[in-house]
Write an enzyme that holds these catalytic residues in place. Structure first.
Site, PDB file in Angstrom:
ATOM      1  N   LYS A  41       0.834  -0.767   0.234  1.00 36.71           N
ATOM      2  CA  LYS A  41      -0.273  -0.190  -0.242  1.00 36.71           C
ATOM      3  C   LYS A  41       0.772   1.142   0.434  1.00 36.71           C
ATOM      4  O   LYS A  41       1.756   1.935   0.822  1.00 36.71           O
ATOM      5  CB  LYS A  41      -1.007  -0.200   1.325  1.00 36.71           C
ATOM      6  CG  LYS A  41      -2.192   1.038   1.361  1.00 36.71           C
ATOM      7  CD  LYS A  41      -2.819   1.262   2.109  1.00 36.71           C
ATOM      8  CE  LYS A  41      -4.220   2.008   2.003  1.00 36.71           C
ATOM      9  NZ  LYS A  41      -3.525   3.506   1.844  1.00 36.71           N
ATOM     10  N   PHE A 111      -2.747   0.276 -10.214  1.00 32.11           N
ATOM     11  CA  PHE A 111      -3.259  -1.196  -9.682  1.00 32.11           C
ATOM     12  C   PHE A 111      -5.037  -1.287  -9.636  1.00 32.11           C
ATOM     13  O   PHE A 111      -5.137  -2.337  -9.498  1.00 32.11           O
ATOM     14  CB  PHE A 111      -3.586  -1.191  -7.825  1.00 32.11           C
ATOM     15  CG  PHE A 111      -4.586   0.406  -7.443  1.00 32.11           C
ATOM     16  CD1 PHE A 111      -5.856   0.565  -7.862  1.00 32.11           C
ATOM     17  CD2 PHE A 111      -3.769   1.024  -7.063  1.00 32.11           C
ATOM     18  CE1 PHE A 111      -6.972   1.221  -7.669  1.00 32.11           C
ATOM     19  CE2 PHE A 111      -4.456   2.392  -6.455  1.00 32.11           C
ATOM     20  CZ  PHE A 111      -5.574   2.052  -6.730  1.00 32.11           C
ATOM     21  N   ARG A 181     -17.051   1.680  -1.571  1.00 31.41           N
ATOM     22  CA  ARG A 181     -16.463   1.190  -0.149  1.00 31.41           C
ATOM     23  C   ARG A 181     -16.838  -0.545  -0.714  1.00 31.41           C
ATOM     24  O   ARG A 181     -17.504  -0.974  -0.265  1.00 31.41           O
ATOM     25  CB  ARG A 181     -16.394   1.773   0.970  1.00 31.41           C
ATOM     26  CG  ARG A 181     -14.974   1.077   1.922  1.00 31.41           C
ATOM     27  CD  ARG A 181     -15.476   2.241   3.046  1.00 31.41           C
ATOM     28  NE  ARG A 181     -15.063   3.033   3.135  1.00 31.41           N
ATOM     29  CZ  ARG A 181     -14.144   4.127   2.790  1.00 31.41           C
ATOM     30  NH1 ARG A 181     -12.731   2.828   2.628  1.00 31.41           N
ATOM     31  NH2 ARG A 181     -13.537   5.111   2.882  1.00 31.41           N
ATOM     32  N   LYS A 187      -7.225  -3.539   3.299  1.00 31.34           N
ATOM     33  CA  LYS A 187      -6.131  -2.824   4.251  1.00 31.34           C
ATOM     34  C   LYS A 187      -5.531  -3.294   5.095  1.00 31.34           C
ATOM     35  O   LYS A 187      -6.438  -3.402   6.247  1.00 31.34           O
ATOM     36  CB  LYS A 187      -6.610  -1.409   4.013  1.00 31.34           C
ATOM     37  CG  LYS A 187      -7.045  -0.255   4.807  1.00 31.34           C
ATOM     38  CD  LYS A 187      -6.611   1.232   4.934  1.00 31.34           C
ATOM     39  CE  LYS A 187      -8.139   1.244   5.692  1.00 31.34           C
ATOM     40  NZ  LYS A 187      -8.049   2.489   5.928  1.00 31.34           N
TER      41      LYS A 187
END
Length: 268
Positions: A41, A111, A181, A187
């Site tokens: 990340k 990504f 979302r 994450k």
């Protein structure tokens, strides 16, 4: 049929709105990740290329210079504008500049290819094929590593954090790009962080009598106050009401509010 799908994908990408919703991450909390992939990340500034221009997460056009985007594809790609670890403030400063200075320090680490058909690897392969014919030093595809098991995931997290990286993203490669979302992309960090919108400033007491003492903010967890983590300059000029900030916290209270919420930075 395959050609028709590709042509349709190009048309959808070129008609994307500047304020299109983006795929956002949820937290990893011991979910089943069999068959998933992981990547570092990167702590940069979100950059969504809609086929014509670079857009921030807030839907604002970023003033990237012509040399930076001249070989970008005619379809949407989503990624993170990044230079090197622990340089977020510099990255944010570059992307906020209206003069387009120092962009040569940045790359768009990609990504996903949101409107391309197929699974994640097929979508990324569309960009890879394009870059083979239109190479640019300003786009790089983020490596997606298959997760063997949870131990492998945490080993990778330790490697990333040892390199001063922010954390890990783990995602389901079979899932489509979702403009919300999503529970298909998560994450994982040693410390939790989330975002909220500033809704009020509160005057301080004692040494902070003439500056902001705390602020109230709101997100899906409700409304709550943040009073720590600010330096004196940030208390004199606090994040404006309506702005989005990132805070760190240590778990949740019984009512679902962040425990020991601490200001980290304003979201760029």
């Amino acid at each position: 049929m395959k050609l028709l799908r590709v042509l349709l994908f190009y048309c959808i990408s070129l008609s994307a709105f500047a304020n299109a919703d983006l795929m956002l991450l949820q937290n990893y909390d011991n979910q089943d990740i069999r068959g998933w992939v992981m990547s570092e990340k990167f702590d940069g500034v979100r950059g969504y290329w809609d086929g014509k221009q670079l857009i921030s997460r807030q839907g604002q056009r970023l003033s990237a210079p012509a040399y930076f985007i001249k070989d970008f594809p005619p379809f949407a790609i989503d990624g993170e504008l990044f230079s090197e670890r622990n340089h977020f403030e510099e990255i944010a400063s570059i992307t906020k500049s209206y003069k387009g200075e120092r962009w040569d320090k940045l790359k768009l680490l990609v990504f996903d290819v949101p409107d391309a058909p197929g699974d994640l690897f097929e979508r990324l392969n569309v960009l890879k094929t394009y870059l083979n014919e239109h190479p640019t030093p300003y786009i790089e595809i983020i490596e997606q590593i298959p997760v063997r098991n949870k131990a492998h995931l945490y080993e990778f997290l330790a490697e990333v954090e040892n390199r001063q990286g922010e954390g890990v993203v783990v995602r389901n490669p079979k899932a489509p790009y979702e403009r919300k979302r999503s529970n298909q992309i998560l994450k994982l960090k040693t410390a939790y962080d989330e975002e909220c919108t500033v809704i009020a400033h509160h005057k301080g007491k004692g040494q902070f009598e003439n500056v902001m003492g705390s602020l109230s903010c709101k997100n899906e967890r409700g409304e709550f106050k943040i009073g720590s983590g600010f330096n004196f300059s940030e208390r004199e000029n606090p994040p404006p009401i309506g702005s989005v900030i990132t805070y760190k916290y240590r778990g949740l209270t019984n009512s679902g509010k962040p425990r020991f919420a601490t200001y980290w930075r304003e979201k760029k």
